[in-house]
Design a protein around this motif. Sequence first.
Motif, PDB file in Angstrom:
ATOM      1  N   THR A 134       0.917  -1.084   0.282  1.00 14.95           N
ATOM      2  CA  THR A 134       0.446   0.051  -0.633  1.00 14.95           C
ATOM      3  C   THR A 134       0.875   1.094   0.282  1.00 14.95           C
ATOM      4  O   THR A 134       2.300   1.524   0.190  1.00 14.95           O
ATOM      5  CB  THR A 134      -1.500   0.215   1.373  1.00 14.95           C
ATOM      6  OG1 THR A 134       0.162   0.254   2.512  1.00 14.95           O
ATOM      7  CG2 THR A 134      -1.723  -0.880   1.481  1.00 14.95           C
ATOM      8  N   GLN A 184       0.097   5.573   0.717  1.00 11.71           N
ATOM      9  CA  GLN A 184      -0.427   6.463   1.094  1.00 11.71           C
ATOM     10  C   GLN A 184      -0.111   7.915   1.221  1.00 11.71           C
ATOM     11  O   GLN A 184       1.071   8.104   1.069  1.00 11.71           O
ATOM     12  CB  GLN A 184      -1.528   5.554   2.658  1.00 11.71           C
ATOM     13  CG  GLN A 184      -2.466   6.141   2.870  1.00 11.71           C
ATOM     14  CD  GLN A 184      -3.571   5.354   4.424  1.00 11.71           C
ATOM     15  OE1 GLN A 184      -2.022   4.687   4.852  1.00 11.71           O
ATOM     16  NE2 GLN A 184      -4.249   5.793   4.734  1.00 11.71           N
ATOM     17  N   TRP A 223      -3.118   0.634  -3.772  1.00  9.82           N
ATOM     18  CA  TRP A 223      -2.474  -0.325  -3.448  1.00  9.82           C
ATOM     19  C   TRP A 223      -2.397  -1.036  -4.621  1.00  9.82           C
ATOM     20  O   TRP A 223      -2.895  -2.007  -5.627  1.00  9.82           O
ATOM     21  CB  TRP A 223      -3.219  -1.306  -2.545  1.00  9.82           C
ATOM     22  CG  TRP A 223      -4.952  -1.634  -3.063  1.00  9.82           C
ATOM     23  CD1 TRP A 223      -4.863  -2.325  -3.428  1.00  9.82           C
ATOM     24  CD2 TRP A 223      -6.042  -0.962  -2.264  1.00  9.82           C
ATOM     25  NE1 TRP A 223      -6.592  -2.586  -3.835  1.00  9.82           N
ATOM     26  CE2 TRP A 223      -7.340  -1.617  -3.047  1.00  9.82           C
ATOM     27  CE3 TRP A 223      -6.308   0.650  -2.330  1.00  9.82           C
ATOM     28  CZ2 TRP A 223      -8.322  -0.579  -3.081  1.00  9.82           C
ATOM     29  CZ3 TRP A 223      -7.356   0.931  -1.523  1.00  9.82           C
ATOM     30  CH2 TRP A 223      -8.409  -0.440  -2.550  1.00  9.82           C
ATOM     31  N   SER A 280       3.576   7.596   2.911  1.00  9.82           N
ATOM     32  CA  SER A 280       4.065   6.068   3.267  1.00  9.82           C
ATOM     33  C   SER A 280       3.151   5.639   2.677  1.00  9.82           C
ATOM     34  O   SER A 280       3.005   5.319   1.555  1.00  9.82           O
ATOM     35  CB  SER A 280       2.646   5.815   4.914  1.00  9.82           C
ATOM     36  OG  SER A 280       1.652   5.381   4.343  1.00  9.82           O
ATOM     37  N   LEU A 340       4.182   0.862   2.443  1.00 11.06           N
ATOM     38  CA  LEU A 340       3.533   0.169   3.473  1.00 11.06           C
ATOM     39  C   LEU A 340       4.013  -1.868   2.493  1.00 11.06           C
ATOM     40  O   LEU A 340       2.942  -1.367   1.718  1.00 11.06           O
ATOM     41  CB  LEU A 340       3.104   0.246   4.192  1.00 11.06           C
ATOM     42  CG  LEU A 340       2.623   1.345   5.435  1.00 11.06           C
ATOM     43  CD1 LEU A 340       1.161   1.487   5.933  1.00 11.06           C
ATOM     44  CD2 LEU A 340       3.873   1.570   6.186  1.00 11.06           C
ATOM     45  N   GLY A 388       1.045  -3.811   6.225  1.00  4.70           N
ATOM     46  CA  GLY A 388       0.917  -2.756   7.444  1.00  4.70           C
ATOM     47  C   GLY A 388       1.952  -2.405   7.686  1.00  4.70           C
ATOM     48  O   GLY A 388       1.886  -1.234   8.826  1.00  4.70           O
ATOM     49  N   ASP A 440      -7.265   2.032   4.623  1.00  4.29           N
ATOM     50  CA  ASP A 440      -7.676   2.214   5.966  1.00  4.29           C
ATOM     51  C   ASP A 440      -7.816   0.873   6.372  1.00  4.29           C
ATOM     52  O   ASP A 440      -6.742   0.394   7.840  1.00  4.29           O
ATOM     53  CB  ASP A 440      -7.984   3.616   7.182  1.00  4.29           C
ATOM     54  CG  ASP A 440      -7.447   4.540   6.485  1.00  4.29           C
ATOM     55  OD1 ASP A 440      -6.238   5.189   6.070  1.00  4.29           O
ATOM     56  OD2 ASP A 440      -8.708   5.795   6.460  1.00  4.29           O
ATOM     57  N   VAL A 462      -4.693  -1.429   5.715  1.00  7.42           N
ATOM     58  CA  VAL A 462      -3.815  -0.840   6.517  1.00  7.42           C
ATOM     59  C   VAL A 462      -3.939  -1.907   8.035  1.00  7.42           C
ATOM     60  O   VAL A 462      -2.844  -2.764   8.307  1.00  7.42           O
ATOM     61  CB  VAL A 462      -2.634   0.092   6.516  1.00  7.42           C
ATOM     62  CG1 VAL A 462      -1.931   0.506   7.625  1.00  7.42           C
ATOM     63  CG2 VAL A 462      -2.572   0.211   5.446  1.00  7.42           C
ATOM     64  N   THR A 463      -4.902  -1.464   8.590  1.00  8.35           N
ATOM     65  CA  THR A 463      -4.918  -1.943   9.647  1.00  8.35           C
ATOM     66  C   THR A 463      -5.608  -3.142   9.703  1.00  8.35           C
ATOM     67  O   THR A 463      -4.803  -4.127  10.499  1.00  8.35           O
ATOM     68  CB  THR A 463      -6.502  -0.825   9.924  1.00  8.35           C
ATOM     69  OG1 THR A 463      -6.812   0.332   9.991  1.00  8.35           O
ATOM     70  CG2 THR A 463      -6.720  -1.566  11.975  1.00  8.35           C
ATOM     71  N   ALA A 504      -1.710  -4.906   9.478  1.00 10.69           N
ATOM     72  CA  ALA A 504      -0.925  -4.685  10.461  1.00 10.69           C
ATOM     73  C   ALA A 504      -1.467  -5.808  11.907  1.00 10.69           C
ATOM     74  O   ALA A 504      -0.427  -5.614  12.768  1.00 10.69           O
ATOM     75  CB  ALA A 504      -0.426  -3.016  10.222  1.00 10.69           C
TER      76      ALA A 504
END
Length: 1417
Positions: free
Chosen positions: A786, A788, A810, A846, A848, A851, A1072, A1075-1076, A1079
């Motif tokens: 991803t 952002q 992404w 960012s 990632l 995440g 979001d 990523v959440t 992670a």
Amino acid sequence: MAGYIPPHPVDGGSHLALPLRAPNDSEDSFADTVYSSKADDWDLMPEVKAYQRQNEADHLQGRKLGVTWTHLTVKGISADASLNENVLSQFNVPQMLKESRHKPPLKTILEDSHGCVKPGEMLLVVGRPGAGCTTLLKMLSNRRSGFAEVNGKVSFGSLSEKDAERYRGQIVINTEEELFFPTLEAGHTMDFATKLKVPNQLPTNIKTPGEFQKDYRNFLLKALGIEHTEHTKVGNEYVRGVSGGERKRISIAETIASRASVFCWDNSTRGLDASTALQYTKAIRAMTDIVGLSTIATFYQASNAIYQLFDKVLVLDEGKQIYYGPMDEARPFMEELGFFCDPSANVADYLTGVTVPLERRIREDYDDRYPHTANEIRDIYENSPIRAAMEQEYGYPDSVEARKNTEEFKLAITSDKNNFLPRSSPLTVGFGAQVKACIVRQSQIIWGDQATFFIKQGATLIQALVVGSLFYKASNDTQGLFYKSGALFFALLYQSLLALSEVTDSFTGRPILAKHKSFAFYDPAAFCIAQLVLDIPILLFQVTQFSVVIYFIVGLKTSAAAFFTFWILIFAVAMCVTAMFRLIGAASTTFDAASKISGFLVSAIIIYIGYFIPKTEMHPWFSWIYWINPLAWGFQSILANEFRDDTIQCVGSNLIPSGPFYTDSAFQSCAGVQGAVQGSTQVTGEQYLAALSYSASHIWRNFGVIWALWALFSVLTIVFTRNWKPQAGKGSSLLIPREYTRKAPRAHDDDQEKQSPEKSGFQTPSPKSSTDDIKEQLIKNTSVFTWQNLTYTVKTQSGDRVLLDNVQGWVKPGMLGALMGSSGAGKTTLLDVLAQRKTDGRIQGSVLVDGRDLSVSFQRSAGYCEQLDVHEPLATVREALEFSALLRQSRSVSREEKLKYVDTIIDLLEMQDIEHTLIGRPGAGLSVEQRKRLTIGVELVSKPRILIFLDEPTSGLDGQAAFNTLRFLKKLAGAGQAVLVTIHQPSAQLFKEFDTLLLLAKGGKTVYFGDIGDDAQTLSSYFARYDAPCPPDTNPAEHMIDVVSGSASQGRDWSQIWLESPECKNVESELDRIVTEAAAKEPETNDDGNEFAMPLWQQTILVTSRMSTSLYRNTEYVNNKIALHIGAALFNGFTFWMIGNTVADLQLRLFTIFNFIFVAPGVINQLQPLFIDRRDIYEVREKKSKIYSWKAFVTGLIVSEIPYLCICAVFYFACWYFTVGFPSTPSKAGATFFVMLFYEFIYTGIGQFVAAYAPNAVFASLVNPVIITILVSFCGVLVPYQGIQEFWRYWIYYLDPFNYLMGSILTFTVFDVEVTCADHEFALFNTPNNQSCGDYLAPYLSSNGAGANLVNPDATSGCRVCQYSRGSDYLATLNLPKYLDGWRDAAIVVIFAISSYVMVYFFMKLRTKATKKAEGN
């Protein structure tokens, strides 16, 4: 059918030149003229029409020509596979004799082609790579050089191809390569092109040539949408400039600037986005229709919108013409033969696919009766009514219309041409204007590369200060005489070493000059004269700062006349040697040959300057060099200028006897000074000069000779430059290394279902490697990638510039993502930022994986296929793949497994038939499409764990190859890989293959991110909601680009529309969530914590092996290196042939050893471009992919050179040591060879550490003279140890490797020599009071004259003293008192060899910047 004629412009059509403003009021009668064109909707059409009306109002002659060809057959040397010899195989004489008996067979590139393109018509030539499209275009643009045989007839209007040669600027081709001076701004490039095509007869509404040129230039920039690039450098792979698409458009604009009548366009849409490509084709269509041009183009992946703009189409297949006729008849003709055409397909791609079994689709009921081969299709076409109808046009050259047009064309060209040009000249503006334009451009090129210019001038100033201080305040006695001579020699030496860079420079501009010559922009003589004119201010500045500093620090004669004489002589010599080295560049066909000749010439002009060997002592077989050596004439004059009217006192070792007991000059004598009279203690300047056979009366004669040589070199440079030939057109050939001849297939099966590699493109995997198989074979990716709020900013002269603005998105496993946008929108920039490839600028936001921040192994875990296919040219396909697999797959995988995986990828990419061929360079080696496949393969064999980035993987491929490439990527995604691709011109079929799209607008702003949907429904509905619906039968990819940045944008800010859309909000919340969630889970990809996959020692072994193999195959480089050594050694040896044992001979021994040093400049100049080439490959691709460390890279480069350096040392030693008559005892000869061998390592290390840090080869060639001259200055030859200023003596003298080289070889070869004075070398004097000579000289012989040899001690008059008894006495004056000093110095030479290689590591480390990471918000 027979009457098919495209819309023709009104008679009287003239040449496109400007967008001209509306015609004058008095010409209203022409305002109603109606012109029809397929491109009436092109934005600038009104300007073209206004221009044409103005021409008609001015009654200017038309310039229509047209081109007709019949029975055109072209053959080249069969180049299915040429052999690449290696260092050893090239000496296999029996093999060569055997092969020389068989002449290489001729290969038919084009077979019996025919056609006619009348004024106002456009022909599209389509075919696969290797079909012969480019060759046909070359024939139709009258470029015939390089082909073995050309038969058939080509007529331009009613002119034969021979008659058309004098109109070469009116029949032009825009080739696939973009050749520009990278440091020139785009605006300056276009200024130059348009200045040289201003007609003699201007339209009545234009007042001055300058106004015409400015209007014309602005029109071209506007027509191609590149006004914004005006003040940006054009750039290239290594110089940052405009984007790839913008560079292609500058190339197109420059071609249109030629104001030709027949235009050929070779794949000119490569690198352009769909919208820009269409606009360009409309521009060509508009000019063709309104002005009456004849246009022939070959495009890969031509969209249907582009295809519809043409009148006729010609289909080639392996040189055979299987269709030629009206554009709208082509598809029905092929469909009637049984070939199915998908409604969404690009018709041009469909036409090229009908002969490829794995690509064509057969209509129902035609399975058993469709034509299977190109020959069968051609036979059907030859008997068709279309062929019969087209044949009626082939009489066009003999028609009344063609003859009338051709006569008008000739009149128009004559009226356009400057009155002072010869009738046969193809040029437009006068010679003065050509020279002026070339001078302006040359100064812009120099100013564009300011760093090189200022470094050159800064280096000159430093050099003058250093050398001036070395000879600081030289006295007016015999000691000062030698120092001043050294300073004067040095002043000339430095100018000649600095001029060496002209050779490198000459090759950088050559392809551009050949292109401009073909456009008839200027006579190459104008380019040469511009260089000569610009030499004057640059060299005046360079010589002035050098002369002022060195002259007064050394303390040369302080009179205005003497100074200005010195200054003007140095300037004349600088001009002359610059012209001389430029001549070598112009006269040489290859850079290696030029560096060999220039390296040899440097040592020749330095030895025969008259400083090392007096003119009177030169051997007759080489003394002629003295007479053609500009440095020799200059040295004569500056020496005479300095020493005339001087009286020079003998002092030190030149005065015998000397010391406190000897004060009466009547009983002393000079020794060891040229021209000194025996019995005298002083020598006049005239005596000294006469002994060298110089004279002050010859100063200005010599000055004239220098300028005469300058004129000769300049005229020869012009002659050679005018005869430069562009690169021969042999067609692309595969190169097989000699050692792999048994493994590589030499011939292809002609069976219709087994196509040659060029033909087959790369297919989808065969049944044995089905999709299921691929899934098993490829590593499955499970990580989510991803990015952002990504913003990327770079610093420019005008402040910060944002290239990416808050981009987000992404890529998931199994997803094929497209990254699109117009040229210059930031697609490649985004890919570089995501893949951590940027080394400058600022990245915010960012990036990632799952995440989490990117791990240390990210760069090697992600595959990245560059847009430019950068590979080691002397490796084979299999070697490149194995190299990548062995170094990039995890260290836990065995070697056998890695190599097995390479076989899998070779099968997958259908590369079995080319696996043992060399990669080579475009034109000699793999084709564009094969290189693209290899680039993808090199990344796949590394088993990328996270995702694969591909930048323009379809650019330069034909439609089918592009489709196969994408279909293959789709299979990779299906096997669980995450793939992100930038793509320029996808057809509707190609676009369907993608899952998601990230669309960027200018400035790196997001316009859309999300799913594309079936048949692009999701994407189309988004744009339809904002009043930009996609019309039926329109390619959604083209429509979307057009909406965002083309004619359909309606002036709206689509990035703002996106930011306010619900889709954008959904993307943000989804991002979001991804990523959440990611992670919160365990990471899918486990990082092993290693920056590189393999340990350093294994990297080093593999890199060294690859470098050694590459050098082993680089016969030209190795041969030139060895030839330079043998040539220089024989030259040195025969120049100092069998040196005797007199005092003067001691000096010659010193100078022949000193001359060995000068093998370095030539070899370094040849070595650095190769080093920089390799370094660029490493930095552009391998370093960024973390394949191996810079330490392994440097080690590989150093170790691979060592065997050849040993061979070079052996050859130099064998050819030189015995010819000069040095001692043949093994202890002395062996010791000398040992030191010579390590000198090879020293200078190679010096050359490599300069190249390691230099930005380019020209820059490196300017730094070399500074280093070499400083080392030469302080080695104790030009100024002995005692004479060096104290500031330098205690540090730089001891840090100079050349000092120890000279010291050790001198000791081994001179120490034990018994000196025998020649008669004129004795100091001859009487003694006071009838003392015996022995008694009178006793105090002297026990102090100052300890090494002197008194030959008649019992005589009472006429004492004869020789300056030295043995060589060791002479060496004592050079700070070498003991024989052991030789071995001490030899050991220090070894230490310096090691330390010079350490410096290569140091400078490579300095250059190796870390890549930038995103700095979180």
